[in-house]
Structure formats: structure tokens, C-alpha cells
Enzyme design. Structure first.
Site, short mmCIF file in Angstrom:
data_model
loop_
_atom_site.label_atom_id
_atom_site.label_comp_id
_atom_site.label_asym_id
_atom_site.label_seq_id
_atom_site.Cartn_x
_atom_site.Cartn_y
_atom_site.Cartn_z
CE LYS A 105 -4.53 0.55 0.14
NZ LYS A 105 -5.49 -0.40 -0.49
N GLY A 217 -25.38 3.04 0.19
CA GLY A 217 -24.32 3.64 -0.64
C GLY A 217 -24.64 3.42 -2.10
CE1 TYR A 218 -28.07 2.29 -6.58
CE2 TYR A 218 -28.13 4.31 -7.85
CZ TYR A 218 -28.44 2.98 -7.71
OH TYR A 218 -29.12 2.31 -8.71
N GLY A 219 -22.57 4.62 -4.84
CA GLY A 219 -21.44 5.05 -5.66
C GLY A 219 -21.07 3.92 -6.60
CG ASN A 220 -17.26 1.65 -8.77
OD1 ASN A 220 -17.18 0.50 -8.32
ND2 ASN A 220 -16.91 1.94 -10.01
CB ALA A 221 -19.22 -0.60 -4.31
N GLY A 222 -22.10 0.38 -4.93
CA GLY A 222 -23.54 0.23 -4.71
C GLY A 222 -24.36 0.27 -5.98
P1 NAD Z 1 -17.99 5.94 -3.95
O1 NAD Z 1 -17.32 7.17 -3.46
O2 NAD Z 1 -18.15 5.75 -5.43
O3 NAD Z 1 -19.46 5.84 -3.32
C1 NAD Z 1 -19.71 5.93 -1.94
C2 NAD Z 1 -21.21 6.05 -1.73
O4 NAD Z 1 -21.46 6.05 -0.32
C3 NAD Z 1 -21.81 7.32 -2.29
O5 NAD Z 1 -23.07 7.03 -2.87
C4 NAD Z 1 -22.00 8.18 -1.04
O6 NAD Z 1 -23.07 9.11 -1.17
C5 NAD Z 1 -22.34 7.12 -0.04
N1 NAD Z 1 -22.18 7.59 1.34
C6 NAD Z 1 -21.24 8.41 1.86
N2 NAD Z 1 -21.52 8.66 3.15
C7 NAD Z 1 -22.62 7.97 3.45
C8 NAD Z 1 -23.40 7.81 4.63
N3 NAD Z 1 -23.09 8.47 5.75
N4 NAD Z 1 -24.47 6.99 4.58
C9 NAD Z 1 -24.79 6.35 3.44
N5 NAD Z 1 -24.13 6.47 2.30
C10 NAD Z 1 -23.05 7.27 2.31
O7 NAD Z 1 -17.19 4.73 -3.29
P2 NAD Z 1 -17.14 3.21 -3.78
O8 NAD Z 1 -15.98 3.03 -4.69
O9 NAD Z 1 -18.50 2.77 -4.21
O10 NAD Z 1 -16.75 2.51 -2.41
C11 NAD Z 1 -17.72 2.22 -1.42
C12 NAD Z 1 -17.13 1.23 -0.43
O11 NAD Z 1 -16.68 0.08 -1.14
C13 NAD Z 1 -15.91 1.75 0.34
O12 NAD Z 1 -15.90 1.19 1.62
C14 NAD Z 1 -14.75 1.21 -0.47
O13 NAD Z 1 -13.59 1.09 0.30
C15 NAD Z 1 -15.32 -0.14 -0.86
N6 NAD Z 1 -14.60 -0.71 -2.01
C16 NAD Z 1 -14.75 -0.19 -3.27
C17 NAD Z 1 -14.03 -0.75 -4.31
C18 NAD Z 1 -14.17 -0.23 -5.71
O14 NAD Z 1 -13.55 -0.84 -6.62
N7 NAD Z 1 -14.96 0.80 -5.97
C19 NAD Z 1 -13.15 -1.83 -4.08
C20 NAD Z 1 -13.03 -2.35 -2.79
C21 NAD Z 1 -13.77 -1.77 -1.75
#
Ligand code: NAD
Length: 415
Positions: A105, A217-222
Site C-alpha cells: 500500500k 451507498g450508491y457510488g461505484n460499488a452500490g
Molecule cells: P464511492 O465514493 O463511489 O461511493 C460511496 C457512496 O457512499 C456514495 O453514494 C455516497 O453518497 C455514499 N455515502 C457516503 N456517506 C454515506 C453515509 N453516511 N451513509 C450512506 N451512504 C453514504 O465509493 P465506492 O468506490 O463505491 O466505495 C464504497 C465502499 O466500497 C468503500 O468502503 C470502499 O472502500 C469499498 N470498495 C470499493 C471498491 C471499488 O472498486 N470501488 C473496491 C473495494 C472496496
């Protein structure tokens, strides 16, 4: 018991598994320490003409199974202990999905939100220059992480290639497609998670078609989890949320319509034909599958006994506290632990490296089928260990991973 220090927490997890695996004390001690770490000072010319010196790290935790791999974080609150903990965690994550890589890391203490594109480019190039002696396609392969992105990976790959005097696409993953990125990386985390959910549903006798799903959560993962669950498995997403709040409709929410609403308004909240729900209540909905995909520590000792889902699939990192874990396990809730559930991202990053080595690029279907194989095998290895040792799925995932690292150390003659 967990502490505020993430590295101490990671050592506690290790100690628990060392006892289950009856690890030799010396071997346990070796695994408690990163093999190598580099601290660098990064002087950058800022746009106003001044020079600022940033502090950066790269930690290579254990490379018994292969070159180390792990993201680079640009964050104002970065600490060496966080980077150490995350490097240890990458070691276990790569091992649990059985990819031939160790864990690493990196981090730079800075606030990218207050920096211009030019300043970020100079910092990205300086960082990779400064650690260039210890990284490389066969040594240590960084990737994007918190507040770093494909554009920065492109700058770093370009800088490393200049230093090497040749094209070195494989030094870093998460690159744009035009310079050696992989198809299928965008939704890899969610897709990989869905493969493990599919296997868990089979194990528990749940039909995913029509199964009710809630996603925090509705970002990349959600977002991708909602889309794939609906379109490819016929499940019904009944609730989603973001930082502004949540929405629900027990008849189902269309993931694309919700996504567009978020693009248009900045949140999923207010989507027509849905009722509002708080982020806390969403976790306690009567659903088959709960997917935390936002923050850490949302399932705690205070709400673990109210979780009604049969499967908790942790796409987010660290959503469940250790005390909540015990309660969920006692209540028979099937938890797919974070470093298994969200390992699809690192797996497709590994596929990106493989394609860079061969200079031959796979179709998206090939990426998906190979990801499916990795995630499915990993899920079953963990399930088997949980039955063999009569332990929860999270502990089982650590046991599988640590055992694989120890076998590699032994086969190399280190122990
Ligand atoms: P992202 O920034 O694309 O999305 C995060 C989402 O969480 C957003 O919709 C945001 O509005 C929401 N959020 C923030 N604060 C919040 C709260 N208090 N209550 C509810 N929702 C809230 O991030 P991501 O890439 O989707 O990552 C989300 C999780 O998945 C993180 O824990 C990240 O470490 C994990 N993760 C992601 C990946 C990846 O490839 N994207 C890989 C491994 C782990």
C-alpha cells in the site's frame, strides 16, 4: 476488542488466526511486521511558485506469494500505521482469492481537493520517481485508491516508463483503456461481490430471482451491485441510499432511473414512487440480502440484533464492528466478509497486469468468466474453512489467506 490504531487491529486479527492455525511463534512474529517500507519527501513546485514538501510512504508487507500489490492514497489524514494495516490487509486479500501477489500500500499526505491538476501531476510523477527503485511489474504494482484515479495512474506509468527507458504499462493498474487498462474493471468489485452472493444464496437455499435486496451507498460499488442484481439475477432492489439519505419501494427500484436521478439532483433521495428511509433503518429492513456499500462501522453492537437480512454482503470496507460480528454469527446471519466480497476489484487489476505482460487484451466476457472462477473458488474455500474449524466466515477468510501465505513462506525456505 478493537483500538483506534488500524495496524494494532490488524495484528489482533492475525493473532486470533495464528491461534486457530497453531502457528509457530516465530512465524507469527514474522507476519506481524511489514517486510519493507520506504518513507520519501516529495518537494513540489506549487502554482504560486513556492516549494512544498509532501511526505509519502510505500509499504510492502509480504511478498512470499509474488510481487506486492496495493493502492496509493492521497489523503490529508494519511498515517504510516494506516498504510501498514492496509498493506497487511492486501496480503490477505490477494491470498484469499488466490492470485499470485503479495500485499502492499502507498500513501501521500496531501489534500487533492485543494490542489490544481498541474500540482497533482507533479506530485504523482515525483512520488513514483521517488519509489521507482522498489516498484515495477515484477516487484510491486500500485493502483488507484482513496482520492487517486486513472489519470494519476497514467502519469505515474508514463513517468516510470521514462525512467526505465521503455514502455512499462504493467507497473501500475487502474489505467485508462487506451494505455493498457482492462475491460471489466469498472464494475469488477460489485460483479465479484455478486458472484459470492450467488454462491451464498445456493448454500442457504435462497432463490435470487425475486430476492429482496437493500443497498447502503450508491457510488461505484452500490450502483453496479443494484444494476447487476436486478438485470442479471432478477432480484428486487427495495432500498438504496447515499450520504443524503435513503429511499425504498418494496415493489422494486429501477437502478438506472435512480442513477439518473442522482446525476440530475446529486442524490437518490426524492425519486418518484419511493418513500424516504434513513440510512439506519435501511440496514434493518426485512430483506434477503443487505449490501453495505458505503462506510465502515455501520453495523454495530447496537443494531446487529435487528438485522433481518439472511446474507450481509460487505462491499464496503469494514462495515461491521467486531462486537457486531459476534452477534450476527450467533444469530446465524451469513456474512460475506469485506476482503472476500470486494476482492473483485483487485482480481481484475491482476488480470490487467497479466494482459499487460502478454500485450494481448481480453474480451469483457473473458474477464467476467475468469473473475467468476476466482470469486467462486474463493467463496467455497472460505465456506469450507468455516465449517472445518467451526468459525465465522470472516475468521475463516483470514485463516484461508494466512495459511496460504505461510505455505508460500515455507516453500521458499523462509521458515
Ligand atoms: P464511492 O465514493 O463511489 O461511493 C460511496 C457512496 O457512499 C456514495 O453514494 C455516497 O453518497 C455514499 N455515502 C457516503 N456517506 C454515506 C453515509 N453516511 N451513509 C450512506 N451512504 C453514504 O465509493 P465506492 O468506490 O463505491 O466505495 C464504497 C465502499 O466500497 C468503500 O468502503 C470502499 O472502500 C469499498 N470498495 C470499493 C471498491 C471499488 O472498486 N470501488 C473496491 C473495494 C472496496
Amino acid at each position: 476488542m478493537s483500538t483506534e490504531n488500524p495496524f494494532e487491529n490488524s495484528r489482533m486479527q492475525l493473532a486470533k488466526c495464528a491461534a486457530i492455525l497453531k502457528l509457530d511463534d516465530g512465524v507469527h512474529e514474522m507476519l506481524r511486521h511489514p517486510m519493507r517500507e520506504m518513507h520519501v519527501s516529495l518537494p513540489i513546485r506549487m502554482d504560486d511558485g513556492s516549494i512544498r514538501v509532501f511526505e509519502g510512504f510505500r509499504v510492502q508487507y509480504n511478498d512470499a506469494r509474488g510481487p506486492t500489490k496495493g493502492g496509493i492514497r492521497f489523503h490529508p489524514d494519511e498515517t504510516i500505521d494506516t498504510v501498514r494495516a492496509l498493506a497487511a490487509w492486501m496480503t490477505w486479500k490477494c491470498a484469499v482469492v488466490d492470485i499470485p501477489l503479495g500485499g502492499g500500500k502507498g500513501g501521500v499526505i496531501c489534500n487533492p481537493k485543494e490542489m490544481s491538476d498541474g500540482e497533482l501531476e507533479r506530485l504523482s510523477r515525483k512520488y513514483i520517481q521517488s519509489i521507482s527503485q522498489i516498484v515495477g511489474p515484477e516487484k510491486d504494482i500500485p493502483a488507484p485508491d482513496v482520492y487517486t484515479n486513472p489519470k494519476m495512474m497514467a502519469w505515474m506509468m508514463d513517468e516510470f516508463s521514462k525512467i526505465s527507458g521503455m514502455n512499462k504499462a504493467g507497473v501500475i493498474t487502474g489505467k485508462p483503456l487506451s494505455i493498457g487498462g482492462s475491460l471489466g474493471r469498472g464494475d469488477a468489485t460489485a460483479r465479484g461481490g455478486l458472484y459470492t452472493i450467488r454462491e451464498a444464496a445456493k448454500e442457504l437455499g435462497i432463490d435470487l430471482k425475486g430476492a429482496k435486496v437493500a443497498i447502503q451507498g450508491y457510488g461505484n460499488a452500490g450502483y453496479f451491485a443494484a444494476k447487476i442484481a436486478t438485470e442479471e439475477y432478477g432480484s428486487t432492489v427495495v432500498a438504496i441510499s447515499d450520504s443524503k439519505g435513503g429511499i425504498m419501494n418494496m415493489d422494486g427500484i429501477d437502478p438506472e432511473v435512480a442513477f439518473q436521478h442522482k446525476v440530475d439532483t446529486g442524490s437518490v433521495v426524492g425519486l418518484s414512487n419511493t418513500d424516504p428511509i434513513s440510512n439506519e433503518d435501511l440496514l434493518e429492513l426485512d430483506v434477503d440480502i443487505l449490501i453495505p456499500a458505503a462506510l465502515e462501522h455501520v453495523i454495530t453492537e447496537n443494531n446487529a440484533d435487528k438485522i433481518k437480512a439472511k446474507i450481509v454482503a460487505e462491499l464496503a470496507n469494514g462495515p461491521t464492528t467486531p462486537k457486531a460480528d459476534v452477534i450476527l454469527h450467533e444469530r446465524g446471519v451469513h456474512v460475506i466478509p469485506d476482503f472476500l466480497c470486494n476482492a473483485g476489484g483487485v482480481t481484475v487489476s491482476y488480470f490487467e497486469m497479466v494482459q499487460n505482460f502478454y500485450m494481448y487484451y481480453w474480451s469483457e466476457e473473458r474477464v467476467h468468466s475468469r473473475l467468476d472462477r476466482k470469486m467462486t473458488d474463493a467463496y467455497h474455500a472460505v465456506l469450507e474453512a468455516s465449517k472445518k474449524y467451526d468459525i465465522d466466515m470472516r475468521t475463516a477468510a483470514y485463516v484461508v489467506a494466512i495459511d496460504r501465505v505461510v505455505v508460500a513462506m515455507s516453500d521458499r525456505g523462509w521458515i
